[in-house]
Design a protein around this motif. Structure first.
Motif: not given
Length: 127
Positions: A107-115, A99-105
């Motif tokens: 719905l992101l599918s690219t793993s590198r943007v998840y912090t 599981c992954a999470a990131t601040k975003s408005t």
């Protein structure tokens, strides 16, 4: 960053179901009004693969075509838990699930943007 902890993995026969959970020691909603939480998986010798993402605030979801009809992402805002329900599992679903999470408005599918990432939970599907 958020500390994430997955659970619910294990071994299952083909055709079976599993539900993965992802908890956090913090509260998604408290940290930001806009947070996206997602599930990825990685099989041996393969790249990390996006499965599904959910907007923590709205509950809107987006799923990869490969699992759209079998996997379902959801969250429990009160208990602060992310879920992935997997149905009709196949041997090809064998992988470590993250599981992954990131601040975003969005719905992101690219793993590198998840912090933030969990440590992963193994799912093994036997034929």
């Amino acid at each position: 960053q958020v500390q994430l902890v997955e659970s619910g993995g294990g071994s299952v026969q083909a055709g079976g179901s599993l539900r993965l959970s992802c908890g956090t020691y913090e509260t998604f909603s408290d940290m930001s009004p806009h947070y996206a939480a997602a599930w990825f998986r990685q099989a041996p010798w393969k790249e990390r693969e996006f499965l599904a993402v959910i907007s923590w605030r709205s509950g809107a979801t987006y799923k990869a075509d490969a699992v759209k009809s079998r996997f379902y992402i959801s969250r429990d805002k009160a208990d602060n838990v992310l879920y992935l329900k997997m149905n009709r599992l196949k041997p090809d679903d064998t992988a470590v699930y993250y599981c992954a999470a990131t601040k975003s408005t969005g719905l992101l599918s690219t793993s590198r943007v998840y912090t933030s990432w969990g440590q992963g939970t193994q799912v093994t599907v036997s034929s």
